[in-house]
Design a protein around this motif. Structure first.
Motif, PDB file in Angstrom:
ATOM      1  N   GLU A  65       0.853  -1.182   0.000  1.00  0.00           N
ATOM      2  CA  GLU A  65       0.000   0.000   0.000  1.00  0.00           C
ATOM      3  C   GLU A  65       0.892   1.236   0.000  1.00  0.00           C
ATOM      4  OE1 GLU A  65      -3.312   2.345   2.782  1.00  0.00           O
ATOM      5  OE2 GLU A  65      -2.552   0.365   3.388  1.00  0.00           O
ATOM      6  N   VAL A  66       0.554   2.214  -0.839  1.00  0.00           N
ATOM      7  CA  VAL A  66       1.329   3.453  -0.908  1.00  0.00           C
ATOM      8  C   VAL A  66       1.005   4.322   0.302  1.00  0.00           C
ATOM      9  CG1 VAL A  66       1.807   5.543  -2.236  1.00  0.00           C
ATOM     10  CG2 VAL A  66       1.376   3.379  -3.426  1.00  0.00           C
ATOM     11  N   MET A  67       2.046   4.669   1.068  1.00  0.00           N
ATOM     12  CA  MET A  67       1.877   5.480   2.270  1.00  0.00           C
ATOM     13  C   MET A  67       2.199   6.961   2.025  1.00  0.00           C
ATOM     14  SD  MET A  67       0.949   2.958   4.051  1.00  0.00           S
ATOM     15  CE  MET A  67       0.771   3.717   5.659  1.00  0.00           C
ATOM     16  N   ALA A  68       3.134   7.205   1.112  1.00  0.00           N
ATOM     17  CA  ALA A  68       3.532   8.579   0.782  1.00  0.00           C
ATOM     18  C   ALA A  68       4.261   8.549  -0.555  1.00  0.00           C
ATOM     19  CB  ALA A  68       4.438   9.161   1.865  1.00  0.00           C
ATOM     20  N   SER A  69       4.308   9.678  -1.229  1.00  0.00           N
ATOM     21  CA  SER A  69       5.025   9.744  -2.496  1.00  0.00           C
ATOM     22  C   SER A  69       5.555  11.155  -2.714  1.00  0.00           C
ATOM     23  CB  SER A  69       4.127   9.326  -3.668  1.00  0.00           C
ATOM     24  OG  SER A  69       3.072  10.261  -3.845  1.00  0.00           O
ATOM     25  N   GLY A  70       6.521  11.281  -3.618  1.00  0.00           N
ATOM     26  CA  GLY A  70       7.089  12.596  -3.874  1.00  0.00           C
ATOM     27  C   GLY A  70       8.053  12.555  -5.042  1.00  0.00           C
ATOM     28  N   PHE A  71       8.775  13.647  -5.204  1.00  0.00           N
ATOM     29  CA  PHE A  71       9.716  13.764  -6.322  1.00  0.00           C
ATOM     30  C   PHE A  71      10.962  14.485  -5.854  1.00  0.00           C
ATOM     31  CE2 PHE A  71      11.437  16.034 -10.040  1.00  0.00           C
ATOM     32  CZ  PHE A  71      11.656  14.957 -10.892  1.00  0.00           C
ATOM     33  N   GLN A  72      12.112  13.934  -6.170  1.00  0.00           N
ATOM     34  CA  GLN A  72      13.392  14.534  -5.822  1.00  0.00           C
ATOM     35  C   GLN A  72      13.935  15.299  -7.033  1.00  0.00           C
ATOM     36  OE1 GLN A  72      17.196  12.233  -5.678  1.00  0.00           O
ATOM     37  NE2 GLN A  72      17.106  12.650  -3.482  1.00  0.00           N
ATOM     38  N   GLU A  73      14.073  16.608  -6.876  1.00  0.00           N
ATOM     39  CA  GLU A  73      14.605  17.427  -7.959  1.00  0.00           C
ATOM     40  C   GLU A  73      16.074  17.092  -8.207  1.00  0.00           C
ATOM     41  OE1 GLU A  73      12.970  19.412  -9.855  1.00  0.00           O
ATOM     42  OE2 GLU A  73      11.066  19.576  -8.766  1.00  0.00           O
ATOM     43  N   ALA A  74      16.498  17.243  -9.454  1.00  0.00           N
ATOM     44  CA  ALA A  74      17.907  17.028  -9.792  1.00  0.00           C
ATOM     45  C   ALA A  74      18.749  18.160  -9.213  1.00  0.00           C
ATOM     46  CB  ALA A  74      18.075  16.984 -11.305  1.00  0.00           C
ATOM     47  N   LEU A  75      20.016  17.878  -8.949  1.00  0.00           N
ATOM     48  CA  LEU A  75      20.934  18.900  -8.463  1.00  0.00           C
ATOM     49  C   LEU A  75      21.207  19.921  -9.572  1.00  0.00           C
ATOM     50  CD1 LEU A  75      23.460  16.636  -6.519  1.00  0.00           C
ATOM     51  CD2 LEU A  75      21.797  18.234  -5.535  1.00  0.00           C
ATOM     52  N   PRO A  76      21.609  21.136  -9.213  1.00  0.00           N
ATOM     53  CA  PRO A  76      21.817  22.186 -10.229  1.00  0.00           C
ATOM     54  C   PRO A  76      22.965  21.901 -11.198  1.00  0.00           C
ATOM     55  CG  PRO A  76      22.544  22.932  -8.063  1.00  0.00           C
ATOM     56  CD  PRO A  76      21.795  21.655  -7.850  1.00  0.00           C
ATOM     57  N   THR A  77      23.898  21.043 -10.800  1.00  0.00           N
ATOM     58  CA  THR A  77      25.018  20.702 -11.676  1.00  0.00           C
ATOM     59  C   THR A  77      24.870  19.271 -12.184  1.00  0.00           C
ATOM     60  OG1 THR A  77      26.537  22.182 -10.482  1.00  0.00           O
ATOM     61  CG2 THR A  77      27.522  20.450 -11.849  1.00  0.00           C
ATOM     62  N   THR A  78      24.835  19.121 -13.497  1.00  0.00           N
ATOM     63  CA  THR A  78      24.800  17.797 -14.112  1.00  0.00           C
ATOM     64  C   THR A  78      26.238  17.314 -14.306  1.00  0.00           C
ATOM     65  OG1 THR A  78      22.740  18.259 -15.285  1.00  0.00           O
ATOM     66  CG2 THR A  78      24.104  16.463 -16.139  1.00  0.00           C
ATOM     67  N   ILE A  79      26.553  16.172 -13.718  1.00  0.00           N
ATOM     68  CA  ILE A  79      27.926  15.662 -13.743  1.00  0.00           C
ATOM     69  C   ILE A  79      28.041  14.467 -14.685  1.00  0.00           C
ATOM     70  CG2 ILE A  79      29.829  14.721 -12.388  1.00  0.00           C
ATOM     71  CD1 ILE A  79      28.605  16.056  -9.925  1.00  0.00           C
ATOM     72  N   THR A  80      28.897  14.609 -15.673  1.00  0.00           N
ATOM     73  CA  THR A  80      29.202  13.522 -16.608  1.00  0.00           C
ATOM     74  C   THR A  80      30.657  13.117 -16.412  1.00  0.00           C
ATOM     75  OG1 THR A  80      27.622  14.305 -18.269  1.00  0.00           O
ATOM     76  CG2 THR A  80      29.376  12.840 -19.037  1.00  0.00           C
ATOM     77  N   VAL A  81      30.900  11.824 -16.276  1.00  0.00           N
ATOM     78  CA  VAL A  81      32.276  11.337 -16.154  1.00  0.00           C
ATOM     79  C   VAL A  81      32.608  10.461 -17.350  1.00  0.00           C
ATOM     80  CG1 VAL A  81      33.876   9.901 -14.845  1.00  0.00           C
ATOM     81  CG2 VAL A  81      32.337  11.446 -13.638  1.00  0.00           C
ATOM     82  N   VAL A  82      33.658  10.831 -18.040  1.00  0.00           N
ATOM     83  CA  VAL A  82      34.210  10.011 -19.118  1.00  0.00           C
ATOM     84  C   VAL A  82      35.234   9.084 -18.478  1.00  0.00           C
ATOM     85  CG1 VAL A  82      35.580  10.005 -21.227  1.00  0.00           C
ATOM     86  CG2 VAL A  82      33.837  11.775 -20.867  1.00  0.00           C
ATOM     87  N   GLN A  83      34.962   7.784 -18.532  1.00  0.00           N
ATOM     88  CA  GLN A  83      35.814   6.798 -17.866  1.00  0.00           C
ATOM     89  C   GLN A  83      36.497   5.905 -18.893  1.00  0.00           C
ATOM     90  OE1 GLN A  83      36.490   5.898 -14.314  1.00  0.00           O
ATOM     91  NE2 GLN A  83      38.036   4.833 -15.533  1.00  0.00           N
ATOM     92  N   ALA A  84      37.818   6.033 -18.995  1.00  0.00           N
ATOM     93  CA  ALA A  84      38.564   5.113 -19.860  1.00  0.00           C
ATOM     94  C   ALA A  84      38.388   3.707 -19.321  1.00  0.00           C
ATOM     95  CB  ALA A  84      40.033   5.501 -19.894  1.00  0.00           C
ATOM     96  N   LEU A  85      38.255   2.752 -20.209  1.00  0.00           N
ATOM     97  CA  LEU A  85      37.891   1.398 -19.813  1.00  0.00           C
ATOM     98  C   LEU A  85      39.058   0.612 -19.218  1.00  0.00           C
ATOM     99  CD1 LEU A  85      35.644   0.475 -22.829  1.00  0.00           C
ATOM    100  CD2 LEU A  85      34.908   0.831 -20.478  1.00  0.00           C
ATOM    101  N   PRO A  86      38.969   0.266 -17.928  1.00  0.00           N
ATOM    102  CA  PRO A  86      39.945  -0.658 -17.335  1.00  0.00           C
ATOM    103  C   PRO A  86      39.504  -2.096 -17.583  1.00  0.00           C
ATOM    104  CG  PRO A  86      38.494   0.210 -15.636  1.00  0.00           C
ATOM    105  CD  PRO A  86      38.041   0.817 -16.942  1.00  0.00           C
ATOM    106  N   LYS A  87      40.195  -3.062 -16.982  1.00  0.00           N
ATOM    107  CA  LYS A  87      39.808  -4.457 -17.121  1.00  0.00           C
ATOM    108  C   LYS A  87      38.416  -4.671 -16.548  1.00  0.00           C
ATOM    109  CE  LYS A  87      44.471  -6.440 -17.010  1.00  0.00           C
ATOM    110  NZ  LYS A  87      45.397  -7.359 -16.287  1.00  0.00           N
TER     111      LYS A  87
END
Length: 236
Positions: A65-87
């Motif tokens: 049964e749903v007791m409560a609900s809501g929405f979490q806003e995104a942070l003001p900075t969008t972070i993208t990480v380019v990760q070179a592929l390790p093993k």
């Protein structure tokens, strides 16, 4: 903090009865031994959430049964990480750590000195790490990117930082403004970013910074970089 699971059809109406019956539900029943009366969280992985209470436990599913609900806003900075592929094992670890750090997008990069390969399981790893770290937004894991594509992404970012041991510029000196809506962080492979790759990134507009004196493994460098930059930009 309540246990978190993800569903595609998130119920959001308080009082709504919902059949929780995906793989996460099976895990909740068989491994976590959830029982009637237990409270936990459901999310769509895009910020929406519902707190639910189990009232009927079945073989592989739960009625809640749903007791409560809501929405979490995104942070003001969008972070993208380019990760070179390790093993492979290190690649999975990198995805887990970046997810736990709160990254919004992870871009696997086939650098000249990369030795790993892209796995279809990277998205699954990000999803599982999101549950573990109780984050309501699952990071996007893109297809593998070329160096040229990363250069284009640098041009579209408010701030792009590539970490390299050859520079003497401190990370704190590379960040001159807190007004960064789009951040791009580039982490090289174990063998290092080649001079040609570094020149291409700088020409595209990236800043080069040093990540302290110790040289971190490629899989570990991302979380250290994101933590430091998040603090400097006052995201944290």
């Amino acid at each position: 903090m309540l246990t978190l699971f993800f569903v595609d059809d998130l119920p959001t109406t308080v009082g709504q009865i919902y059949e929780f019956d995906n793989e996460d539900a099976n895990h909740a029943v068989r491994v976590l031994r959830m029982k009637a009366g237990d409270l936990f969280m459901l999310s769509d992985g895009q910020g929406s959430w519902s707190q639910v209470k189990a009232f009927a436990v079945k073989k592989k599913s739960l009625e809640v049964e749903v007791m409560a609900s809501g929405f979490q806003e995104a942070l003001p900075t969008t972070i993208t990480v380019v990760q070179a592929l390790p093993k492979s094992d290190r690649a999975k670890e990198a995805i887990e750590l970046l997810t736990e750090a709160g990254v919004d997008r992870i871009v696997p990069w086939q650098a000249s000195r990369s030795i790993g390969k892209v796995s279809e399981k990277f998205s699954v790893t990000a999803r599982e790490a999101s549950k573990q770290s109780r984050r309501l937004r699952i990071p996007e894991v893109t297809d593998i990117a070329t160096t040229q594509q990363i250069c284009e992404a640098i041009k579209l970012s408010d701030l792009a930082i590539v970490f390299h041991e050859s520079t003497t510029t401190k990370l704190s000196d590379a960040i001159s403004s807190h007004n960064v809506a789009s951040l791009l962080v580039i982490i090289g492979p174990e063998g290092g970013i080649t001079p040609t790759e570094l020149d291409q990134f700088v020409e595209a507009g990236a800043k080069v910074a040093l990540m302290g004196r110790p040289i971190l493994r490629s899989a570990h460098a991302g979380i250290a970089a994101v933590a430091a930059i998040s603090a400097l930009l006052k995201v944290w």
